[in-house]
Design an enzyme around this catalytic site. Sequence first.
Site, PDB file in Angstrom:
ATOM      1  CG  ASP A 215      34.721  42.162  24.611  1.00  0.00           C
ATOM      2  OD1 ASP A 215      35.398  43.144  24.972  1.00  0.00           O
ATOM      3  OD2 ASP A 215      34.146  42.101  23.505  1.00  0.00           O
ATOM      4  CD  GLU A 265      29.958  22.203  35.921  1.00  0.00           C
ATOM      5  OE1 GLU A 265      31.014  22.015  35.258  1.00  0.00           O
ATOM      6  OE2 GLU A 265      28.828  22.206  35.406  1.00  0.00           O
TER       7      GLU A 265
END
Length: 555
Positions: A215, A265
């Site tokens: 956002d 990751e």
Amino acid sequence: MAESPHTESTLSPSDANWWRQAAVYQIYPRSFADSNGDGLGDLPGVTSRVPYLKALGIDAVWLSPFYPSALADGGYDVDDYRNVDPRLGTLDDFDEMAAALHAAGIRLIVDIVPNHSSNRHVWFQEALAAPKGSPARERYIFRDGRGPNGELPPTDWVGAFGGPGWTQVSDGQWYLHFFTPEQPDFNWDNPEVREDFLTTLRFWADRGVDGFRVDVANLLVKDLPADLPSQAELDAMDRTSGTHPLMDRDEVHEIYAQWRKVFNEYIPPRFAVAEAWVETPERRARYASPEGLGQAFSFDLLEADFDATQFHRIINDNLEQVRLTGSTSTWVFSNHDVTRHATRYGLPPLNGRNVKQGVEWVKAGGPAEDIDLERGLRRAKAATLLMLALPGAAYLYQGEELGLHEVADIPAEQRQDPCFFRGADYNGLGRDGCRVPLPWQADGTSFGFGANGAHLPQPEWFAPYAVSVEEKDPASTLSFYRRALALRHELQGPETLEWDDVDENVLHFVRPGNWHVVTNFGTAPVALPDGEVLLASAEVENGMLSGEATAWIRR
């Protein structure tokens, strides 16, 4: 790091590029499906509709905020970034929803709201209880006021939803909020803020979230010297150089480079799409960098008129940005912040006006004489079929597959959007009209949304748009979307296109595999090229495509 242990997915863990040409369906959870009859949509409601989502043919769901919130701004005022609003469910409910989506072959994207928390967030409550200059206040942006006793705000800045941009606390200091007073802005120069959001990203990625919609991604970093500019000075400042005090500063990309390390990751790497209302395609491209978020919304088509020249220019500009960045285009016509495109296309042209403003039909409450409903939907289907054929990701908003129009006639006492109450210029009535709960059945207290009504009033005209009606009708908008999305999966190939013909009324391009796409922006029929018409948004007779329509052809 592994996905949620509850998830049994048909999704390939090695598909790192799933998002590049995905069809993503935005769910505004409070208005999607209510499982417990409290009038508010919830996560079990989403889970119950997974078969519907699978039948629709989407690749991913983007879930608007579901976090604990006072709903000062529709859930974008977040109390706790690592929990579920108890009115919407529990973390177990979230896991069950994620598992159901993954089992259906649907990825999950969640909204992350990093510019501000709610004023009920534990950190902000600590800041209010702490003295001036304390570490707790350094997580937010506090300033002394002006005037002999600090009784005036630090500046005359106006919030995005109207009203002052600063609010005073009990000891006399003021805090900055770009949006409502219930949404205090974080201080992103604070390492504790940065680290906590990395924890949040890992928390949801570990639960099986495949990506994040960020956002107002362009607002995080701010440069606030001792002497602050006035609102007039702020408005006059350059927004294209990365040096504006409040928005789209170059330093924000240092944050997203940290986020990218977290995304990487995981296998496959998590993905993110930036909501960044910036001034130029070049500025937007930085958010889509492979070293950053990876993708950024383009709202260019959303803001355009139904016009061949505008569409042609926008498509070319966006594909050029793709070439320069290595990202992928995003295409969108409707979302939770704007008037539905079936309505916009039934009104006079925007002529460059912001799509959030100036829609007089909505402002006036929807008088029938000011809109051509049939034309609006006809154009919306034509534009959507064109969009779904473009290389890149297509973002759809709940209810557009039913052909829903904006709900304009909502009584003032039942409205919820702060834009309405604070006088923001979002078409005069705010954004509630596109957030009205969906009609699933043609009758009942809430058209099948839930057992006991809906949190926003649904109009009587919803009945023929209900899922139960449209899924039985092969000529319905829902059937049209299902066919288009199924064909898109079959036809989608390399992310390229070639223009075959372009004039003031017609766009014709070709995708790999001899997939021809013709859109007639005019009102008179036009001749289609030879080949098999796979799908058209309106009637095709004797090789002629109707006005304001799109056809897909295989040659």
